[in-house]
Design an enzyme around this catalytic site. Structure first.
Site, short mmCIF file in Angstrom:
data_model
loop_
_atom_site.label_atom_id
_atom_site.label_comp_id
_atom_site.label_asym_id
_atom_site.label_seq_id
_atom_site.Cartn_x
_atom_site.Cartn_y
_atom_site.Cartn_z
CG MET A 48 -2.15 0.82 1.13
SD MET A 48 -3.15 0.40 -0.30
CE MET A 48 -4.77 0.66 0.37
N GLY A 49 1.68 1.37 -1.07
CA GLY A 49 2.44 2.61 -1.28
C GLY A 49 1.57 3.55 -2.11
CB ILE A 57 1.21 2.01 -7.17
CG1 ILE A 57 2.27 2.82 -7.90
CG2 ILE A 57 0.37 1.19 -8.16
CD1 ILE A 57 3.32 1.99 -8.64
NE ARG A 77 8.17 -2.49 4.01
CZ ARG A 77 9.01 -1.81 3.27
NH1 ARG A 77 10.25 -2.17 3.18
NH2 ARG A 77 8.63 -0.75 2.57
NE ARG A 111 10.32 -4.00 -11.61
CZ ARG A 111 9.67 -2.89 -11.96
NH1 ARG A 111 8.38 -2.91 -12.19
NH2 ARG A 111 10.32 -1.75 -12.08
CD GLU A 154 8.59 -7.72 -17.45
OE1 GLU A 154 9.19 -6.69 -17.81
OE2 GLU A 154 7.84 -7.74 -16.47
CG HIS A 159 6.98 -3.96 -17.22
ND1 HIS A 159 7.97 -4.52 -16.45
CD2 HIS A 159 6.64 -2.81 -16.59
CE1 HIS A 159 8.23 -3.73 -15.42
NE2 HIS A 159 7.42 -2.67 -15.49
O1 LIG Z 1 7.62 -0.60 -13.87
C1 LIG Z 1 7.54 0.58 -13.77
C2 LIG Z 1 8.25 1.34 -12.78
O2 LIG Z 1 9.10 0.76 -12.09
O3 LIG Z 1 8.01 2.55 -12.65
#
Ligand SMILES: O=CC(=O)O
Length: 327
Positions: free
Chosen positions: A158-159, A161, A181, A243, A272, A291
């Protein structure tokens, strides 16, 4: 004057002319040298380079490349994830590392919702059926989807993004659970309408959509493996915009084959792209994108702008907007 500007080494994307819109932002502050031209004569070009502007993980930042850049002061990463960089090693050369958190959050959260909706409502399958000249039944039972409105979304990480994903989930009347965390403040939780799950297992058991938004680190590598997938509902979907290595991909293949979980929607994999014969590519319950979480023109401009601001700040000895410090 052009000649006064410091030199920056830039990526393949720039040299292939893919990002014409973005190069002028770099050229305002730097003379740019494309990696391909650098490789023609590293001994000649290396000593003048003071900044590496890193886009799509290019140019490489391996020890041998870095050793040929004796004047380097900063590796400015375009994007937030820095798992491809050995920050302590780069710092040991007297070189700072920067990234671009914040500016990527909305585009990445949009992508998470896009994957979630596309997977739940089988949008890609629907498109394929609609455009297939051999289709006889345009609305087969197989297109029956999962209701997103009112479902439960569990966000792991929960940062910036994660919070933006939660806000979007609220718009779909979803119940939002999160695991992080560190627990966020009550004000943060209320702002995005999310409930903390101290145990990730509880979130996995309860969620209809599990969305991964953590950074890749030694702690999060393989975070979702057989045990975790077994805890998820058989009707649940895993969405990954963080990731690839956060998920044990072999375990995921098995869980999807055995219908331990319903589906996966992945913007990230490892490697990828996946090799063309990778088992994930043959599964009907997987949606994969290459990605592209941050790939909108407006976000890409913001990323490049911030990447350049960071690099300029390092070179001018000013306060650096986004320095990455080793843990
Ligand atoms: O994958 C995208 C980022 O790391 O900003």
């Amino acid at each position: 004057m052009e000649d006064d500007k410091p030199w920056a080494l830039v990526s393949g994307a720039v040299e292939h002319g893919l990002y014409e819109d973005l190069t002028p932002i770099m050229k305002q502050h730097f003379q740019i040298l494309c990696y391909k031209d650098f490789l023609q004569n590293p001994q000649l070009h290396g000593p003048k380079i003071q900044a590496v502007l890193l886009w799509d993980n290019i140019p490489p930042t391996d020890p041998s490349t870095l050793r040929s850049l004796p004047s380097l002061k900063v590796v400015a990463n375009g994007g937030v994830g820095i798992d491809h960089l050995d920050v302590p090693y780069i710092n040991s050369l007297g070189v700072k590392v920067t990234n671009t958190p914040g500016v990527v959050s909305d585009a990445t959260a949009d992508m998470a919702m896009g994957l979630l909706l596309a997977s739940a409502r089988k949008i890609v399958q629907g498109h394929q059926i609609s455009v297939d000249p051999n289709t006889t039944n345009h609305k087969p039972q197989s297109l029956m989807g999962v209701e997103v409105t009112g479902s439960t979304m569990g966000i792991i990480g929960m940062g910036h993004i994660g919070c933006r994903i939660a806000q979007r989930g609220k718009g779909f009347d979803m119940k939002i659970l999160y695991h992080n965390r560190n627990r966020r403040s009550v004000e943060d939780e209320q702002a995005v309408g999310a409930t903390y799950c101290e145990k990730m297992d509880d979130l996995l058991k309860e969620s209809d959509f599990v969305v991964l938004a953590v950074n890749l680190s030694p702690e999060t590598t393989g975070l979702i493996s057989t045990r975790e997938l077994n805890l998820m509902k058989p009707t649940a979907t895993l969405v990954n915009i963080s990731r690839g290595r956060v998920v044990d991909q072999d375990a995921l293949v098995k869980a999807l084959q055995s219908e331990t979980i319903l589906a996966a929607a992945l913007d990230v994999t490892y490697p990828e792209p996946l090799p063309r014969d990778h088992p994930l590519l043959g599964l009907p319950n997987v949606l994969i994108t290459p990605h592209v979480g941050t790939d909108t023109l407006s976000t890409s401009r913001k990323i490049v702008q911030r990447m350049v601001e960071n690099a300029v700040a390092v070179l001018k000895g000013q306060s650096i907007p986004n320095e990455v410090k080793p843990k």
